[in-house]
Design a protein around this motif. Sequence first.
Motif, PDB file in Angstrom:
ATOM      1  N   TRP A  19      -3.189  -6.348 -10.090  1.00 34.28           N
ATOM      2  CA  TRP A  19      -2.108  -5.791 -10.912  1.00 34.28           C
ATOM      3  C   TRP A  19      -0.749  -6.434 -10.615  1.00 34.28           C
ATOM      4  CZ3 TRP A  19      -1.717  -1.970 -14.712  1.00 34.28           C
ATOM      5  CH2 TRP A  19      -0.422  -1.486 -14.958  1.00 34.28           C
ATOM      6  N   GLY A  20      -0.366  -6.467  -9.362  1.00 31.63           N
ATOM      7  CA  GLY A  20       0.956  -6.958  -8.997  1.00 31.63           C
ATOM      8  C   GLY A  20       1.176  -8.401  -9.393  1.00 31.63           C
ATOM      9  N   LYS A  30       1.410  -8.659 -13.166  1.00 38.77           N
ATOM     10  CA  LYS A  30       2.693  -8.125 -13.621  1.00 38.77           C
ATOM     11  C   LYS A  30       3.803  -9.170 -13.475  1.00 38.77           C
ATOM     12  CE  LYS A  30       6.060  -4.408 -12.912  1.00 38.77           C
ATOM     13  NZ  LYS A  30       6.310  -4.263 -14.370  1.00 38.77           N
ATOM     14  N   ASP A  31       3.762  -9.961 -12.415  1.00 36.07           N
ATOM     15  CA  ASP A  31       4.759 -11.019 -12.239  1.00 36.07           C
ATOM     16  C   ASP A  31       4.722 -12.003 -13.407  1.00 36.07           C
ATOM     17  OD1 ASP A  31       5.605  -9.939  -9.836  1.00 36.07           O
ATOM     18  OD2 ASP A  31       4.355 -11.262  -8.600  1.00 36.07           O
ATOM     19  N   PHE A  80       3.820 -11.275 -16.500  1.00 38.61           N
ATOM     20  CA  PHE A  80       4.400 -10.585 -17.648  1.00 38.61           C
ATOM     21  C   PHE A  80       5.923 -10.549 -17.564  1.00 38.61           C
ATOM     22  CE2 PHE A  80       0.131  -9.420 -18.482  1.00 38.61           C
ATOM     23  CZ  PHE A  80       0.071  -8.970 -19.791  1.00 38.61           C
ATOM     24  N   GLU A  81       6.448 -10.322 -16.389  1.00 37.27           N
ATOM     25  CA  GLU A  81       7.903 -10.291 -16.233  1.00 37.27           C
ATOM     26  C   GLU A  81       8.510 -11.649 -16.588  1.00 37.27           C
ATOM     27  OE1 GLU A  81       9.939  -7.680 -15.549  1.00 37.27           O
ATOM     28  OE2 GLU A  81       8.121  -6.478 -15.789  1.00 37.27           O
ATOM     29  N   THR A  99      -6.054  -3.485 -18.650  1.00 31.63           N
ATOM     30  CA  THR A  99      -4.960  -3.868 -17.762  1.00 31.63           C
ATOM     31  C   THR A  99      -3.927  -4.705 -18.501  1.00 31.63           C
ATOM     32  OG1 THR A  99      -6.401  -3.820 -15.819  1.00 31.63           O
ATOM     33  CG2 THR A  99      -4.372  -5.096 -15.635  1.00 31.63           C
ATOM     34  N   LEU A 157      -0.021  -3.527 -19.116  1.00 28.68           N
ATOM     35  CA  LEU A 157       1.091  -4.342 -18.634  1.00 28.68           C
ATOM     36  C   LEU A 157       1.965  -4.850 -19.776  1.00 28.68           C
ATOM     37  CD1 LEU A 157      -0.601  -6.282 -15.703  1.00 28.68           C
ATOM     38  CD2 LEU A 157       1.360  -4.740 -15.547  1.00 28.68           C
ATOM     39  N   ASN A 169       4.206  -2.035 -20.456  1.00 29.67           N
ATOM     40  CA  ASN A 169       5.067  -1.858 -19.301  1.00 29.67           C
ATOM     41  C   ASN A 169       6.221  -2.850 -19.309  1.00 29.67           C
ATOM     42  OD1 ASN A 169       5.578  -2.808 -16.237  1.00 29.67           O
ATOM     43  ND2 ASN A 169       5.102  -0.619 -16.265  1.00 29.67           N
ATOM     44  N   ALA A 170       5.934  -4.087 -19.723  1.00 31.39           N
ATOM     45  CA  ALA A 170       6.948  -5.143 -19.686  1.00 31.39           C
ATOM     46  C   ALA A 170       7.787  -5.205 -20.959  1.00 31.39           C
ATOM     47  CB  ALA A 170       6.272  -6.496 -19.452  1.00 31.39           C
TER      48      ALA A 170
END
Length: 218
Positions: A87-88, A91-92, A94-95, A119, A123, A126-127
Amino acid sequence: MLDLRWPELRTILALGAHSDDIEIGAGATLLRLMREHPGLRVVWVVLSGGGIRGAEARASAARFLEGAAASVVELHEFRDGRFPLQWGEIKDVFEALKVHEPDLIFTHYGKDLHQDHRTVSELTWNAFRDHVILEYEIPKWDGGMGSPNAFVPASVADADRKIEILLSAFASQTSKHWFDDLTFRGLMRLRGMECCAPDALAEAFFARKLSLGGPAGR
């Protein structure tokens, strides 16, 4: 059924967990949008695109994106089937994609039964909290297709092009019993029936959040 027209599009972000997901879920729609918006820029991101699957993904993306004014293709090598545990790191990615400022985003259906697909969908939301997001569907052994509420009619030519690229670019997948013309065209025919598409074919999406009419005046 309310018939909404596409607004002016400058940049589309297409997200896929695996190498053929974008093509299966939104391939005909992307072909149509690139034709109808000549200045369109497409950012094409595959999260699990290593090895042979990565080479196939890059070749397929190049063929799909021939009609784009500009394109960016990103292939990452996250472990297939283990996205929730990564996940982490995902997520990077996506950011970092926020810099593209997309007008429209294609991602996976949030209730897809594949954990990697869910997932990616989660995300995405989320982003990108203030964007137009359409969630596409992927036919698979697990089922769980759902009832989409947004439809994009497809021409026979675009459907043919989509399926031809899928079957020729992804040789590693053709041994799967569902990876064939009948599955892809059959789903498009079903969705075309549901929206009365002129050529009887369509791709369907889940539009979780839409704002209609723009800001209200005083």
